[in-house]
Each structure stands twice: as structure tokens, then as C-alpha cells.
Write a protein that holds these residues in place. Sequence first.
Motif, short mmCIF file in Angstrom:
data_model
loop_
_atom_site.label_atom_id
_atom_site.label_comp_id
_atom_site.label_asym_id
_atom_site.label_seq_id
_atom_site.Cartn_x
_atom_site.Cartn_y
_atom_site.Cartn_z
N ARG A 134 -19.24 -41.15 27.49
CA ARG A 134 -18.56 -40.75 28.71
C ARG A 134 -19.02 -39.33 29.00
O ARG A 134 -18.83 -38.43 28.16
CB ARG A 134 -17.05 -40.79 28.54
N GLU A 174 -6.14 -45.11 33.86
CA GLU A 174 -7.19 -45.20 34.87
C GLU A 174 -8.44 -44.42 34.45
O GLU A 174 -9.56 -44.88 34.64
CB GLU A 174 -6.67 -44.65 36.20
N ASP A 175 -8.23 -43.26 33.84
CA ASP A 175 -9.36 -42.39 33.55
C ASP A 175 -9.99 -42.67 32.19
O ASP A 175 -11.20 -42.48 32.03
CB ASP A 175 -8.90 -40.92 33.62
N LYS A 232 -2.49 -44.19 43.55
CA LYS A 232 -3.48 -44.87 44.38
C LYS A 232 -3.01 -45.06 45.82
O LYS A 232 -3.79 -44.90 46.76
CB LYS A 232 -3.82 -46.24 43.77
N THR A 264 -14.56 -32.81 34.89
CA THR A 264 -14.52 -34.03 35.69
C THR A 264 -15.40 -35.08 35.04
O THR A 264 -16.36 -34.77 34.32
CB THR A 264 -15.03 -33.81 37.12
N ASP A 265 -15.06 -36.34 35.29
CA ASP A 265 -15.90 -37.45 34.88
C ASP A 265 -17.13 -37.47 35.79
O ASP A 265 -17.01 -37.59 37.01
CB ASP A 265 -15.11 -38.75 35.01
N SER A 267 -19.17 -39.67 36.43
CA SER A 267 -19.38 -40.92 37.16
C SER A 267 -18.41 -41.11 38.33
O SER A 267 -18.47 -42.14 39.01
CB SER A 267 -19.24 -42.12 36.21
N SER A 268 -17.51 -40.15 38.55
CA SER A 268 -16.53 -40.27 39.63
C SER A 268 -16.89 -39.31 40.76
O SER A 268 -16.57 -38.11 40.70
CB SER A 268 -15.12 -39.96 39.11
N ASN A 272 -15.49 -34.97 41.97
CA ASN A 272 -16.52 -33.93 41.94
C ASN A 272 -16.73 -33.31 43.32
O ASN A 272 -16.90 -32.10 43.45
CB ASN A 272 -17.83 -34.52 41.41
#
Length: 294
Positions: A134, A174-175, A232, A264-265, A267-268, A272
Motif C-alpha cells: 500500500r 473503507e481505507d 459517503k 494520503t493513499d 491510489s486515491s 490527493n
Amino acid sequence: MTPPGSAGMILVVVVRAYNGVAEFWAAARGLYETDPARHTFALSALSAFLSQGGSPSLLLTVWRDDALVGAMLQIDRADPLRLSALSLDDVGAVVEAYAAADPSLVAVDGPAEVAEAFAEAWRSRVGAEPAPPRHNLLHELGRLALPAVRGAARLATLADLDLLAGWTLDYEEEDYGRRSTPERMARVLRSNLLGPELVFAVWEDEGRPVAFAGARRPVAGVSRVGPVFVPKELRGNGYGIAVAGAATSWALDEAGAARVVLFTDESSPAPNSIYRKLGYRPVERFSEIRFQRL
């Protein structure tokens, strides 16, 4: 362990374990404070243990010819071994020492090159297969640019415990794809709300809570924002950028941070993009890698 150095010299690498935070802090503080943004997680965790008591499950330093060259910690056995203060040159020695003492390591987290080298060495040494990494981006704030969003922020109190616990459980699932028990989450958040290390900003729209963000008090001048969460069904209204901005403002104006960072991830794309609008810029890529025994 004594790997050969240049020109035929022998370099002695020693990995030392510690039973208490105070002793570890005395040894490793100078190393961590050389780059407090990179080491934000370790510094905030150690600060919390020093002020509130307790200790991580594992505290290690790395010495080469009697000079301190690395440090690591692991909050508990289910948490990654944190490698932000480990150099690439010392990965092999640490893997050998750790594997001999405890081959059941569940995960590592650190700067991508170091974490991925550690994972490969661990796979070769122990036979534990690493999952795909990740990738998390460490961001640092430049100039804060607050958005115009309907509503206002306030700091959370104990009256918000049930709300924050439910939202944090949803964020975690979710994360990260895992979920703590409600009892454990409530216990952790109660401690946070009563303690001095972490505050939560809650964004309200017409009196209704719609988002929250955490912010840690500065350690070595650096505050870290996160987690940031919007349910959401409430997304798309600007609440995420608003509450992240409010938490950042608190860190700067109320807590006196000289620098503010967040993760931050990678992939998101939406988060970002949001943080770039606030004035954050990526400075380093981290990898979290979990292991599965073959």
C-alpha cells in the motif's frame, strides 16, 4: 553481525532492544528529530507514550561501530514495524537480528525503498510472502488556502464519542479493509478526547455534523493531520476539504506548529487533489507491506 566494509574493513552492526520508552527516547531522539516530518508517526507515538504512560511492544536501535544509525518501533504485534529511521544499508543486519528473535512479524511501514527492500529480505530469510504494497504519500503544507464551504468547524468533545467511533470504524474499513471492535474504538477515542496529544475538528452544516478530521499537537515543530472522513452520502459538498483545512488551521494557529504534514493513499486521486488545493505537496512515498506465512 559483522558485514565487510570498504577496503577490507569490518563494520560491526548491533541491534539493541529497549524495555522502556524513556531509555529509547534518550538514545533515539536526536536521530528522529533530524527529520521530524519524515519521522512524524514515530515522534507522535513516542510523545504520547511519554506523556500518558505505557510502551510500544518493540523498540529497537541500530548501531554501527558504536554510532547510532537507525531506530524502529512497533506499537503492538498487529501493527507494522516502523522503518522511517532505518537506512537501506542496514536492512540486512536488522532482518537477520529480528528473524532470529521473532520470525512472526506481520508488517513493515516506511520509505518505499527501505520497506520494499526489507520485505524482500524478510521473504528470503523467513519465507513469509509479502502482499502488494500500500503506497502512502507524505505531504507537507506550503501556504494554506482555505476554501469557502457552507458550515463551520468546532472541536469535538466527549459528547461526540459515539459519532466519532462510528465514523472512525467506517474510515478504517473503507481505507484499510479491516475493522476494530466498537468497544476498542470507543476506548481509544475516549483516551484521545481526554488526552493532550490529539484533537478532532468536526464540520457542521446547519448544526448537523457532516465530517471530521484529527490533528496532533506538534512534536519537534511538526503536527500531523488525519484521519479525515466524510460519510459517503455526504460527499461532494466540500466538507472534506473544509474540515481538513480547519484541522490544519488549528495545528498552525492554536497548537503553534511550524510545519504540518499528512499522509494520503497514493491510489486515491480525490483526497490527493483536495489536499493540493489546501496547499499540501507530496514530499516522500511510503510503503506499508503485510506478510503472509507460506
